[in-house]
Scaffold this motif. Sequence first.
Motif, mmCIF file in Angstrom:
data_model
loop_
_atom_site.group_PDB
_atom_site.id
_atom_site.type_symbol
_atom_site.label_atom_id
_atom_site.label_comp_id
_atom_site.label_asym_id
_atom_site.label_seq_id
_atom_site.Cartn_x
_atom_site.Cartn_y
_atom_site.Cartn_z
ATOM 1 N N SER A 45 11.705 -40.459 42.589
ATOM 2 C CA SER A 45 12.551 -39.101 43.167
ATOM 3 C C SER A 45 11.779 -38.176 42.392
ATOM 4 O O SER A 45 13.115 -37.207 42.120
ATOM 5 C CB SER A 45 13.549 -39.684 42.413
ATOM 6 O OG SER A 45 14.415 -40.496 43.261
ATOM 7 N N LEU B 67 9.037 -38.677 48.842
ATOM 8 C CA LEU B 67 9.348 -39.400 47.423
ATOM 9 C C LEU B 67 9.056 -40.778 47.008
ATOM 10 O O LEU B 67 10.119 -42.065 48.121
ATOM 11 C CB LEU B 67 11.133 -38.253 46.902
ATOM 12 C CG LEU B 67 10.792 -37.439 46.731
ATOM 13 C CD1 LEU B 67 12.847 -36.801 46.526
ATOM 14 C CD2 LEU B 67 10.156 -36.434 45.660
ATOM 15 N N ARG C 115 9.209 -43.994 44.429
ATOM 16 C CA ARG C 115 11.112 -44.347 43.673
ATOM 17 C C ARG C 115 11.592 -43.441 42.319
ATOM 18 O O ARG C 115 12.344 -43.961 42.335
ATOM 19 C CB ARG C 115 11.143 -45.654 42.992
ATOM 20 C CG ARG C 115 10.880 -47.267 44.937
ATOM 21 C CD ARG C 115 10.178 -47.822 44.495
ATOM 22 N NE ARG C 115 10.269 -49.168 45.318
ATOM 23 C CZ ARG C 115 9.428 -50.589 45.440
ATOM 24 N NH1 ARG C 115 9.812 -51.042 44.148
ATOM 25 N NH2 ARG C 115 9.851 -50.667 46.580
ATOM 26 N N ARG D 39 16.985 -31.610 42.605
ATOM 27 C CA ARG D 39 16.633 -32.985 43.672
ATOM 28 C C ARG D 39 15.030 -32.495 43.390
ATOM 29 O O ARG D 39 14.684 -31.094 43.681
ATOM 30 C CB ARG D 39 16.669 -32.918 44.955
ATOM 31 C CG ARG D 39 17.091 -32.311 45.370
ATOM 32 C CD ARG D 39 17.784 -32.413 47.193
ATOM 33 N NE ARG D 39 18.068 -31.160 47.712
ATOM 34 C CZ ARG D 39 17.497 -30.418 48.305
ATOM 35 N NH1 ARG D 39 16.352 -30.844 48.712
ATOM 36 N NH2 ARG D 39 17.278 -29.134 49.607
ATOM 37 N N CYS E 155 9.689 -31.852 38.444
ATOM 38 C CA CYS E 155 8.784 -32.300 39.541
ATOM 39 C C CYS E 155 8.033 -32.217 40.124
ATOM 40 O O CYS E 155 6.963 -31.157 38.887
ATOM 41 C CB CYS E 155 9.601 -31.568 40.614
ATOM 42 S SG CYS E 155 11.836 -32.229 40.769
#
Length: 446
Positions: A277, A273, A275, A264, A252
């Motif tokens: 993610s 965010l 696309r 997440r 991330c």
Amino acid sequence: MIRTYVILTILCLYQIYTSFGQDCPSKQELQSALRQVHKLLSAHETSYLQSIRSLRKKLNLLQSAAARQNTKASNGTCPKLEVPNNGKKLGKVLAVGHEVHFLCEPGYELVGSESRVCQESLSWSGQQSSCRNINECSSTPCLNGGTCVDDVSRFLCTCAKGWTGATCQTPVLTFFTVVTNASTSTSTSSPSVSPSALPSSPFMHPSRCTQFLGSTRCSCEAGFTISGRDSNLCIDIDECEVFHMGQAGRLCVHNCVNTPGGYRCTCPPGYNLTRDSRNCKDIDECETRQHNCTREQICVNTYGGFQCVRVECPRIRNATYVKTSPVRCERNPCPVDNKACSQAPNSVSFHYLSVVSNMSAPRVLFRVSAIRVLGDTLRFGLLGSRGRRHFTVQRSGRQTGQLLLVSPVQGPATLEAEVEMSELERRATLGRYITKVTLFVSPYGF
């Protein structure tokens, strides 16, 4: 000239008479000859005056044609510029000195000049502008051996076996414990630990076990693994810890939150965010009208937020200014004998830029250009600024100077720089133009 011509004519007549051996002409003959000479002179004078009038008429026609050509040049326009495919054109005025700007739709990048100016030659500056599809696969967004397929404004990942997710970032893990000893198999497969005795938590749950040929096989759902102590227990895999760094960098970009069976990514306030993610995209509060700026203020979008700024014209003694646009002030005409007024800046422009923290340097931030130069010298310089050590000004063309960021800046921070452009004639200042650039530095580096 006429007197000379008369004398020559009389001499010619005298030679004619004497050549035939005749005596000098009588008074009547002489008067008749003079009348002929007078007629001849009148004819030559009329022809001469007609020639003068014809020449003067031609000169007037040439002057009129030149004036019409100058008027046509001054009132002329540049040819119309077409709107690029998948883009927009801002600006409709085609007169000399006016600018036209180009933008591309999401998923496309601009090729050519972002802004073009109509020049005195009635031609456009810069290069022809077009919009080219951005290859979203160029940044290799698909992780762990995934194959990227480019599409308009997006990409699709075909993941390798064992991986899933928008960028193939989530492992599909199934762990098996195989016990080949029959007695051990019986002890581990027997319900020695009832499901009710297992800890109750979304991060752990009973495994699924089957017996085959005297051995026991236990498996877990994706995102879980068999506990090292008990094959009947599945515990969650902390992807944020195990897969913190992958082939394409961090799992991330900002923050990773572990969830039961997965994870997440989250973004700081002011970001959404993307696309995939995984990355964060700034929210333009000014465009979406999520700001509280008043009518007297200008909304400036920054990374992760916005700023409300109010442009006020400078207050300089002996000079007055009027706002000609939301971000530009022009000096009113100065009295002939007011030297202090003539030395004040002719115009002051305000520009606001937003950058991320620790942006790489050196980097061009802003360009200042003169459409036409009145004097023999154009000079660029850096005046007072907040954070002067981060900036420098250098010439990038005959009529263009640029403001450079020479060292990275740790956000959050606000920096200011004043760029001066001066026109000189034999070292005497003809005009001064100030551009005030305000830099809003985000606390984040993405």
